[in-house]
Design a protein around this motif. Structure first.
Motif, PDB file in Angstrom:
ATOM      1  N   ARG A   8      47.013   1.358  34.985  1.00 26.43           N
ATOM      2  CA  ARG A   8      45.969   2.461  35.239  1.00 26.43           C
ATOM      3  C   ARG A   8      45.337   2.276  36.346  1.00 26.43           C
ATOM      4  NH1 ARG A   8      43.358   2.121  30.944  1.00 26.43           N
ATOM      5  NH2 ARG A   8      41.537   1.598  31.571  1.00 26.43           N
ATOM      6  N   THR A  10      46.055   0.451  38.913  1.00 28.97           N
ATOM      7  CA  THR A  10      46.937   0.501  40.246  1.00 28.97           C
ATOM      8  C   THR A  10      47.385   1.814  40.406  1.00 28.97           C
ATOM      9  OG1 THR A  10      47.772  -1.753  39.400  1.00 28.97           O
ATOM     10  CG2 THR A  10      48.975  -0.486  40.873  1.00 28.97           C
ATOM     11  N   TYR A  11      47.551   2.539  39.371  1.00 30.78           N
ATOM     12  CA  TYR A  11      48.009   4.217  39.788  1.00 30.78           C
ATOM     13  C   TYR A  11      46.719   4.683  40.484  1.00 30.78           C
ATOM     14  CZ  TYR A  11      52.407   4.447  37.170  1.00 30.78           C
ATOM     15  OH  TYR A  11      53.511   4.545  36.659  1.00 30.78           O
ATOM     16  N   LYS A  12      45.530   4.473  39.989  1.00 31.76           N
ATOM     17  CA  LYS A  12      44.558   5.098  40.374  1.00 31.76           C
ATOM     18  C   LYS A  12      44.391   4.654  42.027  1.00 31.76           C
ATOM     19  CE  LYS A  12      39.503   5.638  39.985  1.00 31.76           C
ATOM     20  NZ  LYS A  12      38.131   5.268  38.891  1.00 31.76           N
ATOM     21  N   VAL A 102      54.445  -0.215  38.550  1.00 36.00           N
ATOM     22  CA  VAL A 102      54.001   1.054  39.043  1.00 36.00           C
ATOM     23  C   VAL A 102      54.498   1.221  40.462  1.00 36.00           C
ATOM     24  CG1 VAL A 102      51.712   1.924  39.782  1.00 36.00           C
ATOM     25  CG2 VAL A 102      51.912   0.542  37.657  1.00 36.00           C
ATOM     26  N   VAL A 106      56.345   4.763  41.606  1.00 34.89           N
ATOM     27  CA  VAL A 106      55.771   5.623  42.639  1.00 34.89           C
ATOM     28  C   VAL A 106      56.911   5.952  43.545  1.00 34.89           C
ATOM     29  CG1 VAL A 106      54.138   5.782  44.508  1.00 34.89           C
ATOM     30  CG2 VAL A 106      53.462   5.165  42.067  1.00 34.89           C
TER      31      VAL A 106
END
Length: 240
Positions: A8, A10-12, A102, A106
């Motif tokens: 989470r 890392t995505y942010k 992640v 992406v």
């Protein structure tokens, strides 16, 4: 191995405002060019191959890989916030594995999917060209993510080095210089694209399928392993 909290965060970090603009810009450009080319020239397999191979696979995929791979961990190391993550009771291999997944996700979404869509726009997947390049983009995304994630752990100038690699080695030497082609992730992925596409599609690679897949596997596993080792070194040293 997979940690939801790390994922989470890392995505942010990757999908923040600045990086999101970069991630959206290249796929959007590819699709706009694809629509323009289709409108002006109609269906043309050769043009499709040149655009998907010359721009999507050779330029867009490695550039997005740079953004996703280095951005997954590099900024945390640069600003020192990685210390808070390393203080948690998490295995270093779990942190790297999660960040790699992640970065792969992406990179695939912002490169392989637009490549597939652009291919269908350009020639409706004639001779399986769109699918072939999308598969190549997806598998290249895995290797690029691992290599650039590793780069983010070993250098504070990871983005600059990654951009030089992507623009000079992959986009230029990897496409034009014979001797450099066999050492290009692009060419390794093209070996799979050549297998997926019809025999008359004109997609070729400097390496065979077995060699290409082996080198992609070595790059991915090796990059992930060394990144985990590097992260353990950072913990032990406590100064980097």
């Amino acid at each position: 191995m997979y940690n939801q909290t790390v994922a989470r965060l890392t995505y942010k970090a990757l999908l923040g405002r600045r990086r999101a603009l970069i991630l959206f810009a290249l796929p959007l450009l590819l699709l706009v060019v694809a629509v323009a080319v289709r409108t002006l020239t109609g269906m043309d397999d050769e043009v499709t191959r040149e655009l998907l191979g010359g721009f999507a696979l050779a330029t867009m995929v490695p550039l997005i890989g740079v953004v996703a791979g280095t951005g997954a961990i590099g900024p945390e190391i640069d600003d020192g916030s990685v210390v808070y993550l390393l203080a948690k009771p998490l295995k270093r291999s779990s942190i790297i594995f999660t960040k790699l997944l992640v970065a792969i996700g992406v990179t695939v979404v912002f490169s392989a999917v637009p490549t597939l869509l652009a291919g269908f726009v350009l020639n409706g997947n004639s001779q399986q060209i769109a699918v072939a390049y999308a598969v190549a983009a997806a598998i290249a995304s895995v290797a690029y993510s691992a290599l650039f994630l590793l780069l983010g752990t070993v250098s504070r100038h990871a983005v600059v080095i990654g951009l030089v690699y992507a623009l000079i080695w992959e986009a230029l030497f990897g496409s034009l210089v014979d001797g450099a082609r066999a050492l290009s992730v692009q060419q390794w992925a093209l070996a799979l694209a050549q297998k997926v596409a019809d025999s008359g599609a004109g997609i070729t690679s400097e390496v065979g399928l077995t060699t290409g897949l082996t080198l992609l596997l070595v790059a991915t596993v090796g990059g992930t392993w060394y990144a985990s080792r590097r992260l353990r070194t950072l913990t032990l040293a406590g100064e980097e």
